[in-house]
Design a protein around this motif. Structure first.
Motif, PDB file in Angstrom:
ATOM      1  N   UNK A 101       0.843  -1.197   0.000  1.00  0.00           N
ATOM      2  CA  UNK A 101       0.000   0.000   0.000  1.00  0.00           C
ATOM      3  C   UNK A 101       0.878   1.246   0.000  1.00  0.00           C
ATOM      4  N   UNK A 102       1.878   1.252   0.857  1.00  0.00           N
ATOM      5  CA  UNK A 102       2.806   2.384   0.963  1.00  0.00           C
ATOM      6  C   UNK A 102       3.486   2.664  -0.373  1.00  0.00           C
ATOM      7  N   UNK A 103       3.976   1.608  -1.025  1.00  0.00           N
ATOM      8  CA  UNK A 103       4.667   1.789  -2.304  1.00  0.00           C
ATOM      9  C   UNK A 103       3.702   2.241  -3.397  1.00  0.00           C
ATOM     10  N   UNK A 138      12.603  -0.511  14.618  1.00  0.00           N
ATOM     11  CA  UNK A 138      11.626  -1.044  13.666  1.00  0.00           C
ATOM     12  C   UNK A 138      12.209  -1.040  12.250  1.00  0.00           C
ATOM     13  N   UNK A 139      12.885   0.039  11.885  1.00  0.00           N
ATOM     14  CA  UNK A 139      13.604   0.103  10.610  1.00  0.00           C
ATOM     15  C   UNK A 139      12.683  -0.159   9.416  1.00  0.00           C
ATOM     16  N   UNK A 140      11.585   0.571   9.356  1.00  0.00           N
ATOM     17  CA  UNK A 140      10.661   0.482   8.230  1.00  0.00           C
ATOM     18  C   UNK A 140      10.261   1.906   7.830  1.00  0.00           C
ATOM     19  N   UNK A 141      10.272   2.213   6.524  1.00  0.00           N
ATOM     20  CA  UNK A 141       9.937   3.586   6.118  1.00  0.00           C
ATOM     21  C   UNK A 141       8.478   3.941   6.357  1.00  0.00           C
ATOM     22  N   UNK A 142       7.613   2.922   6.485  1.00  0.00           N
ATOM     23  CA  UNK A 142       6.186   3.188   6.706  1.00  0.00           C
ATOM     24  C   UNK A 142       5.794   3.051   8.173  1.00  0.00           C
ATOM     25  N   UNK A 143       6.730   3.405   9.046  1.00  0.00           N
ATOM     26  CA  UNK A 143       6.449   3.519  10.475  1.00  0.00           C
ATOM     27  C   UNK A 143       6.130   4.964  10.804  1.00  0.00           C
ATOM     28  N   UNK A 144       5.192   5.163  11.719  1.00  0.00           N
ATOM     29  CA  UNK A 144       4.993   6.460  12.354  1.00  0.00           C
ATOM     30  C   UNK A 144       5.218   6.296  13.855  1.00  0.00           C
TER      31      UNK A 144
END
Length: 374
Positions: A101-103, A138-144
């Motif tokens: 979804x993010x991509x 967490x190391x994920x670009x879609x983290x808030x």
């Protein structure tokens, strides 16, 4: 043949421009494909978590016992380390399931939120340090990273946005508090741009709480003599949210924001939180139907999400009845209901409730740890 997605009210919210997020995380739910199903069938585009959700998931079920046992067999870890290790793994799994979804949406949605310790609500530097640590873990670009919209939280939000760390601002009840954190987001992007860094992949939402406001204001209405304000019950939180959205629209139309938009910056969407209806006299989808509108998010507990799928009605309600909403707030003010004082009290209580939930969470994990070690 009718497209099933077109008939699904949750999918229709997406078509209207509102993100549908799930306010729930649980290891078994993730491993059994629950989130994946919601993404595919209902168009869910995000997940939120908080200490109360993790306390129920870890402390009141056996879903984590096997993983806890494996961690304790490898080394002795404290209840806090045990919780955080498991929470980070859950958030990583959820983020990976939402990565498509993010991509596909080029970073405009597809996020998972993880909260900094509520013990740090009044500690700016502590919040910044914890947010950096969780972001790296967490190391994920879609983290808030969830940061409370307290006076100490606002400068932390500005700094984290400057560093390119996505932020979910939580526990917002008043329009004034929202305007403060909206300014912090814009200032963070401006500082980032001044350093020559890109601003097109930094995201934020401002989580505006709803049902708790009506719970307090309805009680104040009931305390008034007679029934002079009975028709205001169940309307003040929605009117307050519509006023906040009007401030959002004013902000993104400003020259200040447009300068950032030309660089590709994404606006900080308002997120409607606390959307499970607490008063049984009200519709169980009240805070979804009445706040459906573009450039926003609604995060729903599972029961509310299922109810809206079943019988939700779609209309662009968020941009309707603005004058009527202002009239509701003006009447509440004239009657001395003190919405401003109520929202300040709710913000303090919200932090206290999250601290209590975090205490309960660590206590429950500690008891599990003791039992498993025994």
């Amino acid at each position: 043949m009718t497209d099933p997605a077109a008939a699904n009210p949750l999918q229709q919210l997406n078509a209207l421009g509102q993100g549908v997020w799930l306010d729930f995380v649980d290891r078994r739910y993730l491993t059994e494909g629950g989130l994946k199903t919601l993404v595919a069938q209902d168009g869910v585009t995000g997940v939120t978590s908080n200490p109360a959700i993790f306390e129920k998931a870890m402390g009141r079920s056996d879903n984590y016992d096997g993983d806890m046992r494996a961690l304790l067999a490898a080394r002795d870890v404290s209840p806090l380390e045990l919780y955080e290790t498991l929470a980070v793994e859950d958030i990583q799994r959820a983020a990976d399931e939402l990565r498509e979804v993010y991509d596909r949406l080029e970073g405009r949605d597809g996020y998972v939120s993880l909260e900094v310790s509520p013990y740090l609500a009044d500690d700016t530097q502590g919040t910044i340090a914890e947010a950096r640590r969780l972001w790296a873990a967490v190391d994920r670009p879609n983290l808030m990273i969830k940061v409370p919209g307290t006076p100490a939280g606002a400068p932390a939000i500005r700094q984290l946005i400057t560093e390119g760390i996505n932020v979910n601002v939580t526990l917002l009840f008043s329009v004034a508090a929202y305007e403060t954190v909206a300014d912090a987001y814009v200032a963070g992007l401006e500082a980032r741009a001044a350093e020559g860094k890109p601003v097109d992949q930094v995201a934020s939402v401002a989580s505006f709480f709803l049902s708790r406001i009506d719970s307090v204001m309805d009680a104040r209405i009931d305390a008034l003599p007679g029934t002079q304000a009975a028709d205001l019950k169940g309307k003040i939180a929605i009117a307050n949210a519509k006023r906040a959205y009007a401030r959002y629209q004013r902000l993104i139309a400003s020259d200040r924001w447009q300068a950032l938009a030309r660089r590709g910056a994404m606006p900080q969407r308002l997120l409607w939180a606390s959307t499970g209806t607490k008063n049984p006299d009200y519709s169980d989808v009240l805070y979804v139907e009445e706040l459906a509108g573009p450039d926003t998010v609604n995060t729903m507990p599972p029961a509310t999400l299922e109810a809206f799928r079943d019988h939700g009605v779609i209309r662009p309600a968020l941009t309707e009845g603005i004058d009527a909403a202002e009239a509701v707030l003006d009447r509440a003010d004239a009657l001395g209901l003190d919405l401003e004082g109520a929202t300040e009290e709710l913000a303090r209580d919200g932090v206290a409730q999250f601290v209590s939930a975090f205490d309960d969470l660590l206590g429950a994990v500690g008891r599990k740890r003791t039992a498993l070690l025994a």
